[in-house]
Design a protein around this motif. Structure first.
Motif, PDB file in Angstrom:
ATOM      1  N   ALA A 116       0.809  -1.221   0.000  1.00  0.00           N
ATOM      2  CA  ALA A 116       0.000   0.000   0.000  1.00  0.00           C
ATOM      3  C   ALA A 116       0.844   1.273   0.000  1.00  0.00           C
ATOM      4  O   ALA A 116       0.417   2.317  -0.515  1.00  0.00           O
ATOM      5  CB  ALA A 116      -0.945   0.001   1.196  1.00  0.00           C
ATOM      6  N   SER A 117       2.048   1.196   0.554  1.00  0.00           N
ATOM      7  CA  SER A 117       2.890   2.398   0.662  1.00  0.00           C
ATOM      8  C   SER A 117       4.048   2.392  -0.329  1.00  0.00           C
ATOM      9  O   SER A 117       4.924   3.256  -0.265  1.00  0.00           O
ATOM     10  CB  SER A 117       3.452   2.516   2.081  1.00  0.00           C
TER      11      SER A 117
ATOM     12  N   ASP B 275       2.330   7.184  -6.194  1.00  0.00           N
ATOM     13  CA  ASP B 275       0.997   7.301  -6.784  1.00  0.00           C
ATOM     14  C   ASP B 275       0.927   8.385  -7.854  1.00  0.00           C
ATOM     15  O   ASP B 275       0.389   8.169  -8.950  1.00  0.00           O
ATOM     16  CB  ASP B 275      -0.050   7.594  -5.704  1.00  0.00           C
ATOM     17  N   GLU B 276       1.451   9.550  -7.544  1.00  0.00           N
ATOM     18  CA  GLU B 276       1.323  10.679  -8.463  1.00  0.00           C
ATOM     19  C   GLU B 276       2.045  10.424  -9.779  1.00  0.00           C
ATOM     20  O   GLU B 276       1.524  10.688 -10.866  1.00  0.00           O
ATOM     21  CB  GLU B 276       1.868  11.959  -7.807  1.00  0.00           C
TER      22      GLU B 276
ATOM     23  N   GLU C  29      -5.099  -1.574  -1.592  1.00  0.00           N
ATOM     24  CA  GLU C  29      -5.177  -0.115  -1.439  1.00  0.00           C
ATOM     25  C   GLU C  29      -4.623   0.611  -2.656  1.00  0.00           C
ATOM     26  O   GLU C  29      -5.203   1.608  -3.113  1.00  0.00           O
ATOM     27  CB  GLU C  29      -4.434   0.317  -0.168  1.00  0.00           C
ATOM     28  N   LYS C  30      -3.508   0.142  -3.187  1.00  0.00           N
ATOM     29  CA  LYS C  30      -2.926   0.780  -4.377  1.00  0.00           C
ATOM     30  C   LYS C  30      -3.902   0.725  -5.546  1.00  0.00           C
ATOM     31  O   LYS C  30      -4.113   1.726  -6.247  1.00  0.00           O
ATOM     32  CB  LYS C  30      -1.622   0.068  -4.766  1.00  0.00           C
TER      33      LYS C  30
ATOM     34  N   ARG D  20      -6.997   3.099  -5.000  1.00  0.00           N
ATOM     35  CA  ARG D  20      -6.663   4.507  -5.205  1.00  0.00           C
ATOM     36  C   ARG D  20      -6.466   4.804  -6.684  1.00  0.00           C
ATOM     37  O   ARG D  20      -6.885   5.848  -7.188  1.00  0.00           O
ATOM     38  CB  ARG D  20      -5.393   4.879  -4.426  1.00  0.00           C
ATOM     39  N   PHE D  21      -5.816   3.884  -7.361  1.00  0.00           N
ATOM     40  CA  PHE D  21      -5.488   4.066  -8.773  1.00  0.00           C
ATOM     41  C   PHE D  21      -6.756   4.119  -9.623  1.00  0.00           C
ATOM     42  O   PHE D  21      -6.922   5.011 -10.468  1.00  0.00           O
ATOM     43  CB  PHE D  21      -4.588   2.911  -9.223  1.00  0.00           C
TER      44      PHE D  21
ATOM     45  N   LYS E 233      -9.737   4.955  -8.882  1.00  0.00           N
ATOM     46  CA  LYS E 233     -10.541   6.157  -8.640  1.00  0.00           C
ATOM     47  C   LYS E 233     -10.054   7.364  -9.424  1.00  0.00           C
ATOM     48  O   LYS E 233     -10.832   8.284  -9.715  1.00  0.00           O
ATOM     49  CB  LYS E 233     -10.543   6.492  -7.146  1.00  0.00           C
ATOM     50  N   ARG E 234      -8.777   7.371  -9.809  1.00  0.00           N
ATOM     51  CA  ARG E 234      -8.204   8.588 -10.359  1.00  0.00           C
ATOM     52  C   ARG E 234      -7.868   8.535 -11.855  1.00  0.00           C
ATOM     53  O   ARG E 234      -7.446   9.545 -12.420  1.00  0.00           O
ATOM     54  CB  ARG E 234      -6.948   8.955  -9.567  1.00  0.00           C
TER      55      ARG E 234
END
Length: 332
Positions: free
Chosen positions: A184-185, A189-190, A220-221, A224-225, A227-228
């Motif tokens: 997850a960490s 991401d950006e 989690e990755k 998040r991915f 969604k964006r």
């Protein structure tokens, strides 16, 4: 700056046994490149020998001191040697784009044996720890890599699946729950989202890629991915070499989002900088200068930027007909 394009050719039809070990590995790529370089040196030695005058080997030397004629190489036996060609003959240079192809590629022989519709073609691009963070250049790398694959497979117009591997990602842990938590960490991401939007989604919009996939994204990755991004991945490749099962939360998310989970054994850092220098150095392909003397080949800082793997499977037989790699590096 000089660009280097390395290629293996079709490793399925090459006739060589490629060693693979369990778990994540880059041995297939490294061994295949070695074989590709060695075969090209031997093949083009005949071309060089045809230039001989009265039985005397014609040898040229480049401005950086590297020999480009024929020399003898041992075949694992001190009493057995074979002529091999220097880099001038078994590589090719595009002067306009300042690109060196290692080895040179005979595009006329590149093709699939059946109609494009008979194949399921998967491509995977690896962005490496040494890949520039510049998103526009990553987009350029992706486009160039895809063009090479399409041309290598006979000028086809599209592939079925493109999977993207980002640096710093893994799925390691004592169990699937720990691996998912650590994942997850990882990564950035950006940078990953920006690269996907600029380099990957555009290929889908152009019709060059039918489906998109991601590699080594845990629950989690992936959440998040998705969604964006505008065009979400429909495949997520994970390496379970140190885990026994897919984490239940990831399985649930994948089902909800219609993402297919696939297992793979690729190494994330598939072409380390040191390994590439060894492959091309004096003890390898002989393309780079001796670091101790600075003579005998190309000089400068060598940085691997990307690797792309392609696999063409005949649908009705489930047989891999064509598989290989291209790799891109920059010499400054």
């Amino acid at each position: 700056m000089t660009k280097l394009i390395l290629s293996t050719g079709n490793i399925v039809s090459g006739g060589h046994s490629i060693v693979r070990k369990p778990g994540a590995s880059n041995l297939e790529l490294i061994n295949s490149l070695k074989v590709s370089f060695q075969d090209a040196q031997l093949d083009y030695a005949d071309e060089v020998e045809n230039l001989n005058v009265n039985g005397t080997t014609k040898t040229t030397t480049t401005t950086n001191g590297s020999s480009n004629g024929v020399h003898e190489a041992t075949n694992g036996d001190s009493n057995t040697t074979s002529p091999v060609a220097g880099p001038l003959y078994w590589t090719a240079q595009d002067q306009k784009n300042e690109t060196i192809f290692v080895p040179r590629i005979d595009w006329e022989t590149a093709a699939l044996s059946e109609e494009r519709s008979q194949y399921d073609i998967t491509v995977k691009i690896f962005f490496l720890p040494t890949t520039t963070p510049d998103v526009s250049r990553r987009a350029q790398y992706t486009t160039e890599a895809m063009e090479l694959v399409l041309k290598e497979l006979g000028g086809i117009s599209d592939v079925d699946l493109l999977v993207v591997s980002f640096p710093g990602m893994s799925f390691d842990g004592d169990c699937e729950w720990e691996a998912d938590k650590l994942n997850a960490s990882q990564g950035d991401d950006e940078s990953e989202i920006a690269t996907w939007q600029a380099a990957v989604e555009e290929l889908h919009r152009q019709g060059l890629v039918k489906r998109l996939g991601i590699s080594e994204f845990g629950t989690e990755k992936l959440a998040r991915f998705i969604k964006r991004v505008a065009i979400p991945p429909v495949v997520d490749q994970i390496n379970l070499k140190n885990c026994c099962n897919v984490p239940p939360p990831l399985a649930t998310l994948a089902k909800e989002q219609n993402v297919e989970l696939l297992v793979h054994s690729d190494c994330t850092d598939i072409l380390p900088e040191g390994t590439l220098r060894e492959l091309l150095g004096p003890q390898g392909a002989g393309l780079l200068a001796d670091p101790a003397t600075g003579s005998g080949g190309l000089t400068g800082n060598l940085t691997p930027q990307w690797v792309i793997k392609y696999t063409a499977v005949v649908k009705n037989r489930g047989v891999i007909e064509n598989k290989g790699y291209f790799a891109g590096a920059e010499l400054n």
